[in-house]
Design a protein around this motif. Structure first.
Motif, PDB file in Angstrom:
ATOM      1  N   ASP A  30      48.543  50.141 -38.923  1.00  0.00           N
ATOM      2  CA  ASP A  30      49.958  50.431 -38.703  1.00  0.00           C
ATOM      3  C   ASP A  30      50.144  51.929 -38.477  1.00  0.00           C
ATOM      4  O   ASP A  30      49.383  52.754 -38.988  1.00  0.00           O
ATOM      5  CB  ASP A  30      50.764  49.972 -39.921  1.00  0.00           C
ATOM      6  CG  ASP A  30      52.243  50.165 -39.726  1.00  0.00           C
ATOM      7  OD1 ASP A  30      52.757  49.849 -38.629  1.00  0.00           O
ATOM      8  OD2 ASP A  30      52.904  50.625 -40.674  1.00  0.00           O
ATOM      9  N   HIS A  31      51.162  52.267 -37.695  1.00  0.00           N
ATOM     10  CA  HIS A  31      51.480  53.676 -37.453  1.00  0.00           C
ATOM     11  C   HIS A  31      52.977  53.825 -37.218  1.00  0.00           C
ATOM     12  O   HIS A  31      53.653  52.867 -36.855  1.00  0.00           O
ATOM     13  CB  HIS A  31      50.704  54.217 -36.245  1.00  0.00           C
ATOM     14  CG  HIS A  31      51.092  53.557 -34.952  1.00  0.00           C
ATOM     15  ND1 HIS A  31      50.610  52.322 -34.577  1.00  0.00           N
ATOM     16  CD2 HIS A  31      51.925  53.953 -33.970  1.00  0.00           C
ATOM     17  CE1 HIS A  31      51.134  51.992 -33.408  1.00  0.00           C
ATOM     18  NE2 HIS A  31      51.940  52.951 -33.013  1.00  0.00           N
ATOM     19  N   ASP A  32      53.464  55.023 -37.450  1.00  0.00           N
ATOM     20  CA  ASP A  32      54.851  55.349 -37.164  1.00  0.00           C
ATOM     21  C   ASP A  32      54.988  55.433 -35.650  1.00  0.00           C
ATOM     22  O   ASP A  32      54.287  56.203 -35.003  1.00  0.00           O
ATOM     23  CB  ASP A  32      55.201  56.688 -37.821  1.00  0.00           C
ATOM     24  CG  ASP A  32      56.644  57.078 -37.617  1.00  0.00           C
ATOM     25  OD1 ASP A  32      57.067  57.219 -36.448  1.00  0.00           O
ATOM     26  OD2 ASP A  32      57.347  57.267 -38.615  1.00  0.00           O
ATOM     27  N   LYS A  36      53.577  58.614 -34.215  1.00  0.00           N
ATOM     28  CA  LYS A  36      52.202  58.117 -34.038  1.00  0.00           C
ATOM     29  C   LYS A  36      51.320  58.381 -35.253  1.00  0.00           C
ATOM     30  O   LYS A  36      50.114  58.226 -35.208  1.00  0.00           O
ATOM     31  CB  LYS A  36      51.529  58.690 -32.777  1.00  0.00           C
ATOM     32  CG  LYS A  36      52.336  58.520 -31.507  1.00  0.00           C
ATOM     33  CD  LYS A  36      52.510  57.071 -31.159  1.00  0.00           C
ATOM     34  CE  LYS A  36      53.225  56.941 -29.817  1.00  0.00           C
ATOM     35  NZ  LYS A  36      54.087  55.837 -29.717  1.00  0.00           N
ATOM     36  N   THR A  37      51.924  58.774 -36.375  1.00  0.00           N
ATOM     37  CA  THR A  37      51.179  59.047 -37.598  1.00  0.00           C
ATOM     38  C   THR A  37      50.681  57.735 -38.206  1.00  0.00           C
ATOM     39  O   THR A  37      51.470  56.803 -38.394  1.00  0.00           O
ATOM     40  CB  THR A  37      52.082  59.767 -38.621  1.00  0.00           C
ATOM     41  OG1 THR A  37      52.587  60.956 -38.022  1.00  0.00           O
ATOM     42  CG2 THR A  37      51.320  60.109 -39.887  1.00  0.00           C
ATOM     43  N   PRO A  38      49.391  57.657 -38.523  1.00  0.00           N
ATOM     44  CA  PRO A  38      48.865  56.440 -39.159  1.00  0.00           C
ATOM     45  C   PRO A  38      49.514  56.204 -40.519  1.00  0.00           C
ATOM     46  O   PRO A  38      49.811  57.144 -41.247  1.00  0.00           O
ATOM     47  CB  PRO A  38      47.368  56.726 -39.328  1.00  0.00           C
ATOM     48  CG  PRO A  38      47.070  57.845 -38.412  1.00  0.00           C
ATOM     49  CD  PRO A  38      48.338  58.641 -38.294  1.00  0.00           C
ATOM     50  N   ARG A  39      49.744  54.921 -40.806  1.00  0.00           N
ATOM     51  CA  ARG A  39      50.246  54.553 -42.119  1.00  0.00           C
ATOM     52  C   ARG A  39      49.157  53.717 -42.779  1.00  0.00           C
ATOM     53  O   ARG A  39      48.035  54.192 -42.920  1.00  0.00           O
ATOM     54  CB  ARG A  39      51.579  53.798 -41.978  1.00  0.00           C
ATOM     55  CG  ARG A  39      52.673  54.673 -41.393  1.00  0.00           C
ATOM     56  CD  ARG A  39      54.052  54.082 -41.435  1.00  0.00           C
ATOM     57  NE  ARG A  39      54.242  53.003 -40.488  1.00  0.00           N
ATOM     58  CZ  ARG A  39      55.394  52.708 -39.898  1.00  0.00           C
ATOM     59  NH1 ARG A  39      56.472  53.431 -40.172  1.00  0.00           N
ATOM     60  NH2 ARG A  39      55.498  51.703 -39.061  1.00  0.00           N
TER      61      ARG A  39
END
Length: 74
Positions: A30-32, A36-39
């Motif tokens: 998942d990412h924002d 595009k920041t990984p979650r």
């Protein structure tokens, strides 16, 4: 990063805690979508659910309140 996150999560979905990935049998990174920041790593169902809720905490909170309203014993 995917394998590290999944290991940090003890091999389960970051939201529901399921050990089964569902879908095509693979967990999702998942990412924002804005940054595009990984979650975390999610199962198919939770990944799809976040997408349907447009990654919007206010909509998700409204869904929680809705479920709670109709799950109360009268």
């Amino acid at each position: 990063l995917f394998n590290e996150r999944l290991a940090e999560q003890n091999g389960v979905c970051a939201i529901c805690g399921d050990t089964e990935a569902g879908g095509r049998g693979q967990f999702h990174a998942d990412h924002d979508h804005a940054t595009k920041t990984p979650r975390g790593v999610l199962c198919h169902r939770c990944n799809i659910a976040l997408g349907h809720f447009r990654d919007n905490p206010e909509i998700l909170q409204a869904a929680i309140e809705y479920l709670n309203k109709y799950s109360e014993v009268e």
